[in-house]
Design an enzyme around this catalytic site. Structure first.
Site, short mmCIF file in Angstrom:
data_model
loop_
_atom_site.label_atom_id
_atom_site.label_comp_id
_atom_site.label_asym_id
_atom_site.label_seq_id
_atom_site.Cartn_x
_atom_site.Cartn_y
_atom_site.Cartn_z
N PRO A 143 0.79 -1.23 0.00
CA PRO A 143 0.00 0.00 0.00
C PRO A 143 0.83 1.29 0.00
O PRO A 143 1.87 1.36 0.65
CB PRO A 143 -0.82 -0.10 1.29
CG PRO A 143 -0.12 -1.11 2.13
CD PRO A 143 0.52 -2.07 1.17
N ASN A 144 0.33 2.22 -0.77
CA ASN A 144 0.87 3.59 -0.88
C ASN A 144 2.19 3.67 -1.66
O ASN A 144 2.68 4.78 -1.91
CB ASN A 144 1.04 4.24 0.51
CG ASN A 144 -0.28 4.32 1.24
OD1 ASN A 144 -1.25 4.83 0.68
ND2 ASN A 144 -0.36 3.79 2.44
N ARG A 188 5.15 10.68 -2.63
CA ARG A 188 4.80 10.46 -1.23
C ARG A 188 6.01 10.74 -0.34
O ARG A 188 7.06 10.09 -0.49
CB ARG A 188 4.40 8.99 -1.09
CG ARG A 188 4.24 8.51 0.32
CD ARG A 188 4.21 6.99 0.37
NE ARG A 188 3.94 6.56 1.72
CZ ARG A 188 4.19 5.34 2.17
NH1 ARG A 188 4.68 4.42 1.36
NH2 ARG A 188 3.93 5.04 3.42
N TYR A 231 11.01 8.70 1.24
CA TYR A 231 10.94 7.64 0.23
C TYR A 231 11.60 8.00 -1.10
O TYR A 231 11.58 7.20 -2.04
CB TYR A 231 9.48 7.22 0.01
CG TYR A 231 8.85 6.68 1.28
CD1 TYR A 231 9.31 5.51 1.86
CD2 TYR A 231 7.81 7.36 1.92
CE1 TYR A 231 8.76 5.01 3.03
CE2 TYR A 231 7.25 6.87 3.09
CZ TYR A 231 7.73 5.70 3.64
OH TYR A 231 7.19 5.21 4.80
N ASN A 240 8.14 -5.40 -0.72
CA ASN A 240 7.95 -4.28 0.20
C ASN A 240 6.47 -4.25 0.55
O ASN A 240 5.64 -3.78 -0.24
CB ASN A 240 8.39 -2.96 -0.43
CG ASN A 240 8.36 -1.82 0.58
OD1 ASN A 240 7.77 -1.95 1.66
ND2 ASN A 240 8.96 -0.70 0.23
N ALA A 245 2.87 -0.77 4.97
CA ALA A 245 2.36 -0.81 6.34
C ALA A 245 1.81 -2.19 6.74
O ALA A 245 1.75 -2.51 7.94
CB ALA A 245 1.28 0.25 6.51
N HIS A 288 3.62 -4.55 9.25
CA HIS A 288 3.52 -4.44 10.70
C HIS A 288 2.24 -5.06 11.26
O HIS A 288 2.07 -5.10 12.48
CB HIS A 288 3.61 -2.96 11.11
CG HIS A 288 4.69 -2.23 10.37
ND1 HIS A 288 6.03 -2.57 10.49
CD2 HIS A 288 4.65 -1.21 9.47
CE1 HIS A 288 6.75 -1.77 9.72
NE2 HIS A 288 5.94 -0.95 9.08
N GLU A 315 12.23 -9.54 2.28
CA GLU A 315 11.49 -8.37 2.77
C GLU A 315 12.39 -7.15 2.61
O GLU A 315 13.55 -7.17 3.04
CB GLU A 315 11.16 -8.57 4.26
CG GLU A 315 10.55 -7.34 4.92
CD GLU A 315 10.34 -7.53 6.42
OE1 GLU A 315 10.51 -8.66 6.94
OE2 GLU A 315 10.00 -6.53 7.09
N HIS A 323 12.61 -2.66 2.81
CA HIS A 323 12.02 -1.36 3.13
C HIS A 323 12.95 -0.27 2.64
O HIS A 323 14.18 -0.41 2.75
CB HIS A 323 11.79 -1.21 4.64
CG HIS A 323 10.88 -2.27 5.17
ND1 HIS A 323 9.53 -2.24 4.96
CD2 HIS A 323 11.15 -3.42 5.81
CE1 HIS A 323 8.99 -3.33 5.49
NE2 HIS A 323 9.95 -4.06 6.01
N ARG A 371 12.37 4.81 13.16
CA ARG A 371 11.13 5.58 13.04
C ARG A 371 10.20 5.28 14.22
O ARG A 371 10.67 4.92 15.30
CB ARG A 371 10.52 5.29 11.67
CG ARG A 371 11.47 5.66 10.51
CD ARG A 371 10.86 5.37 9.17
NE ARG A 371 9.66 6.18 8.95
CZ ARG A 371 8.81 5.97 7.94
NH1 ARG A 371 9.04 4.99 7.07
NH2 ARG A 371 7.74 6.73 7.81
N ARG A 405 6.69 0.62 13.79
CA ARG A 405 7.35 0.11 12.58
C ARG A 405 8.47 -0.88 12.89
O ARG A 405 9.05 -1.48 11.99
CB ARG A 405 7.91 1.26 11.74
CG ARG A 405 6.85 2.16 11.16
CD ARG A 405 7.44 3.20 10.22
NE ARG A 405 6.58 4.35 10.14
CZ ARG A 405 5.52 4.46 9.34
NH1 ARG A 405 5.20 3.48 8.52
NH2 ARG A 405 4.76 5.54 9.35
C1 DQA Z 1 8.07 1.05 4.19
C2 DQA Z 1 8.07 1.26 5.70
C3 DQA Z 1 6.69 1.03 6.28
O1 DQA Z 1 6.69 1.24 7.67
C4 DQA Z 1 5.70 2.00 5.66
O2 DQA Z 1 4.40 1.74 6.14
C5 DQA Z 1 5.73 1.99 4.17
C6 DQA Z 1 7.03 1.92 3.50
C7 DQA Z 1 9.45 1.41 3.58
O3 DQA Z 1 9.68 1.00 2.43
O4 DQA Z 1 10.26 2.09 4.20
O5 DQA Z 1 4.72 2.12 3.51
O6 DQA Z 1 7.82 -0.31 3.92
#
Ligand code: DQA
Length: 142
Positions: free
Chosen positions: A9-10, A17, A22, A71, A74, A77, A95, A97, A104, A108
């Protein structure tokens, strides 16, 4: 070698963003760079904002691809369902990030999916994706 990069997501908003966290580049820009750097790798890409759709991608690619760079955003978590989906498939999942989640917010620092993955890369900006591919290549070429 066929590798899926799967974003949660996102992460469709990369480049727009919170660029201070990021980065400035879009996923399309990054994918172009990665495909040029790894001409021997069939690099597939998928993104979804929905947990169920991510599970569908894992189930489908997990029996067809050699590895997955994931990736989970969120959902990292929170999602027992993603943990179970990763456990259910034969393909190794790395995995990753972009940010260093350990520097952070406290929420997280917990990952539901780490125990199901073959390894974790975090905190190297968009280069985390390349490092994920490198980790899979090293593992698969053994
Ligand atoms: C993330 C870290 C996560 O905590 C966050 O919710 C993201 C991006 C990262 O790539 O740093 O959406 O996975």
């Amino acid at each position: 070698m066929r590798i899926l990069i799967l974003n949660g997501p996102n992460l469709n908003l990369l480049g727009r963003r919170e660029p201070e966290i990021y980065g400035q580049d879009s996923m399309e820009t990054l994918l172009g760079r990665l495909r040029a750097a790894y001409p021997d790798v069939e690099l597939e890409y998928a993104q979804s904002n929905s947990e169920g759709v991510l599970i569908d991608h894992l189930q489908e690619a997990g029996y067809r691809c050699d590895g997955i760079v994931f990736n989970a955003g969120a959902y990292t978590h929170t999602s027992v369902a993603l943990h179970d989906a990763i456990k259910a498939i034969p393909a190794p999942v790395v995995e990753i990030h972009i940010s260093n989640v350990h520097t952070r917010e406290a929420f997280r620092r917990v990952s539901m999916i780490s125990p199901a993955c073959c390894g974790v890369i975090c905190g190297f900006g968009l280069d985390s994706y390349r490092l994920g591919i490198e980790a899979l290549r090293a593992r698969l070429q053994k």
